[in-house]
Design an enzyme around this catalytic site. Sequence first.
Site, PDB file in Angstrom:
ATOM      1  N   LEU A 194     -11.545  -7.150  -0.648  1.00 48.62           N
ATOM      2  CA  LEU A 194     -10.633  -6.679   0.415  1.00 48.62           C
ATOM      3  C   LEU A 194     -10.259  -5.215   0.240  1.00 48.62           C
ATOM      4  O   LEU A 194     -10.014  -4.496   1.197  1.00 48.62           O
ATOM      5  CB  LEU A 194      -9.364  -7.537   0.439  1.00 48.62           C
ATOM      6  N   GLY A 195     -10.176  -4.763  -0.998  1.00 47.85           N
ATOM      7  CA  GLY A 195      -9.801  -3.362  -1.192  1.00 47.85           C
ATOM      8  C   GLY A 195      -9.354  -3.079  -2.610  1.00 47.85           C
ATOM      9  O   GLY A 195      -9.368  -3.959  -3.460  1.00 47.85           O
ATOM     10  N   LYS A 196      -8.958  -1.802  -2.796  1.00 45.78           N
ATOM     11  CA  LYS A 196      -8.503  -1.384  -4.115  1.00 45.78           C
ATOM     12  C   LYS A 196      -7.086  -0.842  -4.015  1.00 45.78           C
ATOM     13  O   LYS A 196      -6.765  -0.133  -3.065  1.00 45.78           O
ATOM     14  CB  LYS A 196      -9.417  -0.248  -4.641  1.00 45.78           C
ATOM     15  N   GLY A 197      -6.240  -1.264  -4.963  1.00 47.17           N
ATOM     16  CA  GLY A 197      -4.868  -0.726  -4.937  1.00 47.17           C
ATOM     17  C   GLY A 197      -4.623   0.039  -6.215  1.00 47.17           C
ATOM     18  O   GLY A 197      -5.546   0.368  -6.932  1.00 47.17           O
ATOM     19  N   ASN A 198      -3.332   0.266  -6.468  1.00 49.98           N
ATOM     20  CA  ASN A 198      -3.016   0.859  -7.761  1.00 49.98           C
ATOM     21  C   ASN A 198      -3.313  -0.192  -8.820  1.00 49.98           C
ATOM     22  O   ASN A 198      -2.923  -1.320  -8.692  1.00 49.98           O
ATOM     23  CB  ASN A 198      -1.514   1.194  -7.807  1.00 49.98           C
TER      24      ASN A 198
ATOM     25  N   LYS B  57      -5.078 -10.255  -6.278  1.00 51.73           N
ATOM     26  CA  LYS B  57      -5.207  -8.947  -6.926  1.00 51.73           C
ATOM     27  C   LYS B  57      -5.445  -9.158  -8.414  1.00 51.73           C
ATOM     28  O   LYS B  57      -4.684  -9.843  -9.088  1.00 51.73           O
ATOM     29  CB  LYS B  57      -3.937  -8.117  -6.726  1.00 51.73           C
TER      30      LYS B  57
ATOM     31  N   ASP C  28       4.779   4.944  -3.556  1.00 53.84           N
ATOM     32  CA  ASP C  28       3.412   5.104  -3.067  1.00 53.84           C
ATOM     33  C   ASP C  28       3.311   4.688  -1.602  1.00 53.84           C
ATOM     34  O   ASP C  28       2.344   4.067  -1.175  1.00 53.84           O
ATOM     35  CB  ASP C  28       2.432   4.282  -3.920  1.00 53.84           C
TER      36      ASP C  28
END
Length: 312
Positions: A31-35, A58, A152
């Site tokens: 789905l994506g990349k976070g911190n 996550k 953020d």
Amino acid sequence: PVTQSPVWRALSPQHDQTLFEERHLRYISPLGKGNFGSVELCRYDPLGDNTGELVAVKKLQPNKQSTQEDFQKEVNTLSVLHCDYIVKYRGVCYSMGRLSMSLVMEYLPYGSLIGYLESNRHNVNTRRMLLFASQICKGMEYLQTLRYVHRDLAARNILVASESLVKIADFGLTKIIPFDKEYYRVTQPGESPIFWYAPECINESRFSHKSDIWSFGIVLHELFSFCDMSCNPKRLCMQEIGHNMQSPSISMHLANILKNGWRLSAPPHCPPKVYSLMKQCWAYNFEERPSFTSLGNQIEAIMQDERENLKG
Ligand SMILES: N#CCCn1cc(-c2nc(Nc3ccc(C4CCNCC4)cc3)nc3c2CCN3)cn1
């Protein structure tokens, strides 16, 4: 009854809705990349018949910036937040094999605001952008009541739940302001999103609700630019600074041009009243910046005007 005791709930996954068993968590897609980590779409399917629900999971990707301790703090933060405009915590999944933990959250089908606006720019009007802005404001107002500073706030960390609902996500950098201070001093800035940072964050690593307000102004700019790559904050700031800069002095140059009064210009077709909101958020002196409550009221007032103009 013993089955309601905290120990029972913690030890028996099927009874405790916050403990997800790894063997039932089926990976579907990225789905994506976070911190600090990557987020994957999974189906939690204990019955094994595909009737289970979709969740966003996550996983920590330990690197120089992030540790298990940081991730545990992110989990603890999200688990105490209950607000319609903040992504919902569902629980955790311990994988004994890898001695690691994953954060399980509600899955928001439309993804981040950036992707959504890029692919829907022709049917998102000013009213809908103002609705999204007021929802982010309400989420931030709630966060502030718990003394949390997000640190953020950016369109990449706003998720779209439906055509008319967005939620704040990624609490990887969130800090709680000590009871006896009005700000949080960060020691190791790490990979900082400096183009979303207020001057005092760049110069003194001083984070407060007023620096979240500055970032909210940048999010407003992203919203009303439809998160268009050609006018994203980093690109526009670098144009102003000059591309030939090397990294350590970029933040120094950014702090300088902000001190000299330079700000992002109004996005194309941005209503003047909305641009004036952004400028309020970007007051150099953090005491002059509005509160999220005041911003929310001003946004509601502009929405009212938009409604009347449409009728007019
Ligand atoms: N924040 C932050 C940064 C880290 N991050 C968080 C998520 C996340 N994504 C979703 N949903 C999601 C994401 C992408 C798509 C598509 C978009 C088109 N292209 C293909 C993919 C669809 C739906 N739901 C979530 C989360 C966290 C909690 N619930 C993703 N990245």
